[in-house]
Design a protein around this motif. Structure first.
Motif, PDB file in Angstrom:
ATOM      1  N   ILE A  60       0.799  -1.159   0.184  1.00  0.00           N
ATOM      2  CA  ILE A  60      -0.014   0.179   0.651  1.00  0.00           C
ATOM      3  C   ILE A  60       0.770   0.776  -0.037  1.00  0.00           C
ATOM      4  O   ILE A  60       1.849   0.896   0.873  1.00  0.00           O
ATOM      5  N   ARG A  61       0.604   2.396  -0.816  1.00  0.00           N
ATOM      6  CA  ARG A  61       1.658   3.472  -0.892  1.00  0.00           C
ATOM      7  C   ARG A  61       1.001   4.763   0.581  1.00  0.00           C
ATOM      8  O   ARG A  61       1.140   5.857  -0.586  1.00  0.00           O
ATOM      9  N   THR A  62      -0.735   4.766   0.412  1.00  0.00           N
ATOM     10  CA  THR A  62      -0.884   5.276   0.881  1.00  0.00           C
ATOM     11  C   THR A  62      -1.109   5.356   2.488  1.00  0.00           C
ATOM     12  O   THR A  62      -1.001   4.137   3.168  1.00  0.00           O
ATOM     13  N   PRO A  63      -0.121   6.250   3.156  1.00  0.00           N
ATOM     14  CA  PRO A  63       0.507   5.820   4.424  1.00  0.00           C
ATOM     15  C   PRO A  63       0.338   6.035   5.684  1.00  0.00           C
ATOM     16  O   PRO A  63      -1.515   6.457   4.939  1.00  0.00           O
TER      17      PRO A  63
ATOM     18  N   LEU B 124       2.024  16.996   1.583  1.00  0.00           N
ATOM     19  CA  LEU B 124       2.041  16.964   0.591  1.00  0.00           C
ATOM     20  C   LEU B 124       1.742  15.570  -0.112  1.00  0.00           C
ATOM     21  O   LEU B 124       3.320  15.506   0.172  1.00  0.00           O
ATOM     22  N   VAL B 125       1.119  14.507  -0.421  1.00  0.00           N
ATOM     23  CA  VAL B 125       1.272  12.996  -0.815  1.00  0.00           C
ATOM     24  C   VAL B 125       0.351  13.117  -2.103  1.00  0.00           C
ATOM     25  O   VAL B 125      -0.309  13.273  -2.090  1.00  0.00           O
ATOM     26  N   GLU B 126       1.196  12.407  -2.809  1.00  0.00           N
ATOM     27  CA  GLU B 126       0.476  11.461  -3.946  1.00  0.00           C
ATOM     28  C   GLU B 126      -0.132  10.216  -3.299  1.00  0.00           C
ATOM     29  O   GLU B 126       0.405   9.279  -2.648  1.00  0.00           O
TER      30      GLU B 126
ATOM     31  N   HIS C 102      -1.696  14.405  -5.923  1.00  0.00           N
ATOM     32  CA  HIS C 102      -1.179  15.829  -5.527  1.00  0.00           C
ATOM     33  C   HIS C 102      -2.508  15.667  -4.187  1.00  0.00           C
ATOM     34  O   HIS C 102      -2.860  16.318  -5.124  1.00  0.00           O
TER      35      HIS C 102
ATOM     36  N   LEU D 152      -3.671   9.860 -10.204  1.00  0.00           N
ATOM     37  CA  LEU D 152      -2.318   9.788  -8.980  1.00  0.00           C
ATOM     38  C   LEU D 152      -2.781  11.204  -8.877  1.00  0.00           C
ATOM     39  O   LEU D 152      -2.906  11.737 -10.206  1.00  0.00           O
TER      40      LEU D 152
ATOM     41  N   PHE E  82      -3.714   7.441  -4.860  1.00  0.00           N
ATOM     42  CA  PHE E  82      -4.480   6.904  -6.271  1.00  0.00           C
ATOM     43  C   PHE E  82      -5.674   7.559  -5.604  1.00  0.00           C
ATOM     44  O   PHE E  82      -6.389   7.511  -5.128  1.00  0.00           O
TER      45      PHE E  82
ATOM     46  N   TYR F 144      -0.568   7.525   8.651  1.00  0.00           N
ATOM     47  CA  TYR F 144      -1.729   8.516   9.216  1.00  0.00           C
ATOM     48  C   TYR F 144      -2.136   9.189   8.334  1.00  0.00           C
ATOM     49  O   TYR F 144      -2.766  10.010   9.166  1.00  0.00           O
TER      50      TYR F 144
END
Lengths: 93, 194
Positions: free
Chosen positions: A24-27, A81-83, A63, A61, A85, A29
């Motif tokens: 998973i690329r969604t942190p 600021l986070v990338e 920002h 994707l 999907f 936090y």
């Protein structure tokens, strides 16, 4: 592209890693937190599929901008600021 | 230094990839050479050019990969480069909280601390304290924007050009910029006395 710049969004409060192996690329936090779309970055192959060598769908994707105060009670004031999907973003009214 | 077992495993994987037609040994050698050659000097050159040439600055901010390619940096097959513009009111700090995403094509290998759990945890939560530990003091009026690099882009900071550098050429300007300035933990400075 399905979300407009300026849209208010919420990051899905999903935890697929609890169901089994996941990439998973969604942190953590940011799960369940509110932010704002600031830029469309393009379409990329879904890393959640790519990581397991499955056919990967292309996904939009974005920002997304968050305020640190909305993430942690003790955070210093800052923009985060986070990338992210699009399948993790829910548009807010 | 690789052990004998690691060397054997690597050779086997490389041979299999070649046998199955995925990637040839020469393509791997070419990629290793490009990665080894990349260093923060490339990023510093992009910055110096942007400080001198408004059209290049515009291109760099709009499409970092295209700007890098235009000065001969190989961007084929690498993730797109995004460039974050610092101003007197806004300072960017790049982190990858998930792992170690880093714009290797223009900065080379990431420094060890960039991958450390401490930096990754602290950068998003107490960025000003992190900057302070690097000796970077920003005015309290400067807004801090932490960029968590989580997906397909790789991010580099375009720092503010230091005061007193009006007469400097591209090489002299590039020499003022180091790795930390391109990540955002430090800011370039210029000692007028020099």
């Amino acid at each position: 592209m399905t979300l407009d710049v300026g849209s208010r969004v919420r990051v899905d409060d999903r935890w697929p890693e609890r169901q089994g192996p996941a990439h998973i690329r969604t942190p953590h936090y940011l799960r369940g937190r509110r932010g704002k779309i600031v830029r469309y970055l393009g379409e990329f192959a879904d890393p959640e599929q790519l990581a397991f060598n499955r056919p990967a769908q292309r996904r939009a994707l974005y920002h997304v901008m968050f305020a640190s105060a909305d993430l942690w009670v003790d955070a210093e004031p800052a923009d985060i600021l986070v990338e992210i999907f699009d399948h993790w973003l829910v548009e807010e009214a | 230094m690789q052990s004998f077992e690691e060397e054997r495993l690597l050779t086997a994987v490389v041979e299999l990839l070649a046998e199955k037609g995925h990637v040839s040994a020469s393509e791997i050698a070419e990629r290793i050479a490009i990665t080894d050659e990349a260093s923060p000097r490339l990023g510093a050159r992009l910055v110096a050019k942007a400080w001198l040439d408004p059209a290049f600055r515009q291109l760099l901010l709009a499409d970092g990969s295209k700007a890098a390619e235009s000065i001969g940096i190989m961007m084929r097959g690498v993730p797109p480069l995004g460039v974050l513009e610092n101003t007197s009111d806004l300072h960017h700090l790049v982190v990858c909280t998930l792992c170690s995403c880093y714009p290797r094509a223009v900065l080379g290998y990431p420094p060890f601390w960039f991958k450390s759990p401490a930096y990754r945890a602290r950068a998003v939560r107490e960025p000003r304290a992190v900057l302070k530990s690097w000796g970077t003091a920003l005015p309290s009026t400067t807004r801090i924007r932490v960029v968590d690099s989580t997906a397909d882009y790789r991010w580099m900071v375009l720092p503010v050009r230091p005061a007193g550098t009006d007469g400097l050429n591209e090489d002299a300007l590039a020499a003022l910029v180091d790795e930390g300035d391109l990540i955002g933990v430090t800011i370039p400075s210029f000692d007028v006395a020099n």
